[in-house]
Design an enzyme around this catalytic site. Structure first.
Site, PDB file in Angstrom:
ATOM      1  N   ASN A   9       0.935  -1.204   0.051  1.00  0.00           N
ATOM      2  CA  ASN A   9       0.068   0.018   0.169  1.00  0.00           C
ATOM      3  C   ASN A   9       0.920   1.280   0.000  1.00  0.00           C
ATOM      4  O   ASN A   9       1.501   1.594   1.015  1.00  0.00           O
ATOM      5  CB  ASN A   9      -0.826  -0.049   1.192  1.00  0.00           C
ATOM      6  CG  ASN A   9      -1.634   1.204   1.184  1.00  0.00           C
ATOM      7  OD1 ASN A   9      -1.689   1.987   0.355  1.00  0.00           O
ATOM      8  ND2 ASN A   9      -2.403   1.356   2.572  1.00  0.00           N
ATOM      9  N   LYS A  11       0.403   4.385  -0.173  1.00  0.00           N
ATOM     10  CA  LYS A  11      -0.424   5.589   0.332  1.00  0.00           C
ATOM     11  C   LYS A  11      -0.091   6.648  -0.712  1.00  0.00           C
ATOM     12  O   LYS A  11      -0.160   6.538  -1.841  1.00  0.00           O
ATOM     13  CB  LYS A  11       0.254   5.663   1.731  1.00  0.00           C
ATOM     14  CG  LYS A  11       0.013   4.656   2.621  1.00  0.00           C
ATOM     15  CD  LYS A  11       0.029   4.461   4.035  1.00  0.00           C
ATOM     16  CE  LYS A  11      -0.246   3.405   5.027  1.00  0.00           C
ATOM     17  NZ  LYS A  11       0.031   3.371   6.171  1.00  0.00           N
ATOM     18  N   HIS A  95      -9.223   1.317   4.959  1.00  0.00           N
ATOM     19  CA  HIS A  95      -8.207   1.891   5.673  1.00  0.00           C
ATOM     20  C   HIS A  95      -8.187   2.569   6.942  1.00  0.00           C
ATOM     21  O   HIS A  95      -9.240   3.583   6.533  1.00  0.00           O
ATOM     22  CB  HIS A  95      -7.107   2.344   4.742  1.00  0.00           C
ATOM     23  CG  HIS A  95      -5.737   1.959   5.214  1.00  0.00           C
ATOM     24  ND1 HIS A  95      -5.175   3.336   6.149  1.00  0.00           N
ATOM     25  CD2 HIS A  95      -4.466   1.318   4.882  1.00  0.00           C
ATOM     26  CE1 HIS A  95      -4.029   2.675   6.662  1.00  0.00           C
ATOM     27  NE2 HIS A  95      -3.529   1.803   5.746  1.00  0.00           N
ATOM     28  N   GLU A  97      -6.800   5.384   7.860  1.00  0.00           N
ATOM     29  CA  GLU A  97      -6.261   6.684   7.490  1.00  0.00           C
ATOM     30  C   GLU A  97      -7.643   7.030   6.697  1.00  0.00           C
ATOM     31  O   GLU A  97      -8.027   8.373   6.800  1.00  0.00           O
ATOM     32  CB  GLU A  97      -5.061   6.601   6.586  1.00  0.00           C
ATOM     33  CG  GLU A  97      -3.805   6.302   7.365  1.00  0.00           C
ATOM     34  CD  GLU A  97      -2.901   5.600   6.699  1.00  0.00           C
ATOM     35  OE1 GLU A  97      -2.538   5.648   5.682  1.00  0.00           O
ATOM     36  OE2 GLU A  97      -1.912   5.170   7.397  1.00  0.00           O
ATOM     37  N   GLU A 167      -5.558  -4.660  10.558  1.00  0.00           N
ATOM     38  CA  GLU A 167      -4.286  -3.564  10.749  1.00  0.00           C
ATOM     39  C   GLU A 167      -4.474  -2.728  11.960  1.00  0.00           C
ATOM     40  O   GLU A 167      -5.204  -1.604  12.213  1.00  0.00           O
ATOM     41  CB  GLU A 167      -4.242  -2.547   9.580  1.00  0.00           C
ATOM     42  CG  GLU A 167      -4.051  -3.022   8.330  1.00  0.00           C
ATOM     43  CD  GLU A 167      -3.239  -2.198   7.151  1.00  0.00           C
ATOM     44  OE1 GLU A 167      -2.379  -2.482   6.793  1.00  0.00           O
ATOM     45  OE2 GLU A 167      -3.970  -1.053   7.299  1.00  0.00           O
ATOM     46  N   GLY A 173       2.890   2.564  10.756  1.00  0.00           N
ATOM     47  CA  GLY A 173       3.693   3.615  10.623  1.00  0.00           C
ATOM     48  C   GLY A 173       4.542   3.743  12.008  1.00  0.00           C
ATOM     49  O   GLY A 173       5.289   4.947  12.036  1.00  0.00           O
ATOM     50  N   SER A 213       3.498  -1.972  10.407  1.00  0.00           N
ATOM     51  CA  SER A 213       5.047  -2.080  10.649  1.00  0.00           C
ATOM     52  C   SER A 213       5.750  -3.518  10.370  1.00  0.00           C
ATOM     53  O   SER A 213       6.639  -4.045  10.962  1.00  0.00           O
ATOM     54  CB  SER A 213       5.545  -1.841  12.138  1.00  0.00           C
ATOM     55  OG  SER A 213       5.158  -0.260  12.423  1.00  0.00           O
TER      56      SER A 213
HETATM   57  P1  13P Z   1       3.244   0.491   7.737  1.00  0.00           P
HETATM   58  O1  13P Z   1       3.713  -0.804   7.090  1.00  0.00           O
HETATM   59  O2  13P Z   1       3.903   1.676   7.139  1.00  0.00           O
HETATM   60  O3  13P Z   1       3.067   0.327   9.180  1.00  0.00           O
HETATM   61  O4  13P Z   1       1.630   0.674   7.104  1.00  0.00           O
HETATM   62  C1  13P Z   1       1.009  -0.372   7.232  1.00  0.00           C
HETATM   63  C2  13P Z   1      -0.392  -0.009   6.723  1.00  0.00           C
HETATM   64  O5  13P Z   1      -1.210   1.083   6.847  1.00  0.00           O
HETATM   65  C3  13P Z   1      -0.745  -0.871   5.224  1.00  0.00           C
HETATM   66  O6  13P Z   1      -1.944  -0.622   4.802  1.00  0.00           O
END
Ligand code: 13P
Length: 250
Positions: A9, A11, A95, A97, A167, A173, A213
């Site tokens: 992903n 982003k 997601h 976010e 997640e 992150g 992560s």
């Molecule tokens: P990270 O791997 O950067 O922690 O992000 C995970 C994520 O949100 C994947 O959709």
């Protein structure tokens, strides 16, 4: 039997040129790798879909979102049929976010899921709890509501086009990964919810990914768990070598 998947992903990262280069590198590495034990997907910004689609041969393509309408006067939105028309096979929905910054609700995501499936896309549906919900012990209820309210109206046949990604928001992150036992506990819980609603066969056939992560160093332990069928990868998907370190972790 369900398949293993490792999905990137990206982003809101990379220009189109950078994204095409990254996709080329990942595709070449996947083509070269023999006997991979998972399907590989890259989830890329809308602007990149068409160009990235043209360089992928061994890797599947996903959008990171789609609109809750099919067409019309929704300035700035991109619909599921538009995503499908780029050659993408998947769309990531729900997601954390999107839920947090763009106020996507379980009801809105139910509509998005329906429109994505109608357009012939497979859905990578994200769920997961915040740190506060983890601490106050409500996380099982939160995850259950996300699944029940956005997915459990689907038929068993439609569920075969759903991939679930767990997640935990506190692990995204942050460098803080859920332990493999913490992740497995939730994955097993999700699979049981699916079994209760759709029966054991559908539950056994549903791919459930871990995200938060995930990196080459922790992927082998996570993926060794019986109910963890791969990962949804943020930061570590932005470099071909770290992404491939996770792809080859099975
Ligand atoms: P990270 O791997 O950067 O922690 O992000 C995970 C994520 O949100 C994947 O959709």
């Amino acid at each position: 039997m369900r398949k293993n998947i490792v999905a990137g992903n990206w982003k809101m990262n990379t220009t189109v040129a950078e994204g095409v280069e990254l996709a080329r590198e990942v595709n070449a590495a996947v083509e070269k790798a023999s006997e991979l034990k998972c399907e590989v997907i890259v989830g890329v910004p809308f602007t990149h879909l068409t160009a990235v689609s043209q360089v992928l041969t061994a890797v599947k393509l996903s959008a990171e979102n789609c609109a809750d309408h099919t067409s019309g006067a929704y300035t700035g939105e991109v619909s599921a049929p538009m995503v499908a028309s780029t050659g993408a096979q998947y769309v990531i929905l729900g997601h954390s976010e999107r839920r947090e910054y763009y106020h996507e609700t379980n009801a809105m995501l139910k509509t998005k899921v329906d429109l994505a499936l109608e357009a012939g896309l497979k859905v990578i549906f994200c769920c997961g709890e915040s740190l506060a919900q983890r601490k106050d012990g409500t996380y099982f209820d939160v995850i259950k509501a996300e699944l029940v309210e956005s997915l459990f109206h689907l038929s068993a046949e439609q569920m075969s086009n759903i991939v679930i990604a767990y997640e935990p928001i506190w692990a995204i992150g942050t460098g803080e990964t859920a332990t493999s036992d913490q992740a497995e506990e939730i994955h097993a819980f999700i699979r049981q919810l699916i079994a209760d609603k759709y029966g054991k066969q559908v539950a056994d056939d549903t791919t459930i990914l871990y995200g938060g992560s995930c990196k080459p160093s922790n992927a082998p332990e996570l993926f060794a768990k019986p109910d963890i069928d791969g990962g949804l990868i943020g930061g570590a998907s932005l470099k071909a070598d770290s992404f491939m370190g996770i792809v080859t972790a099975f």
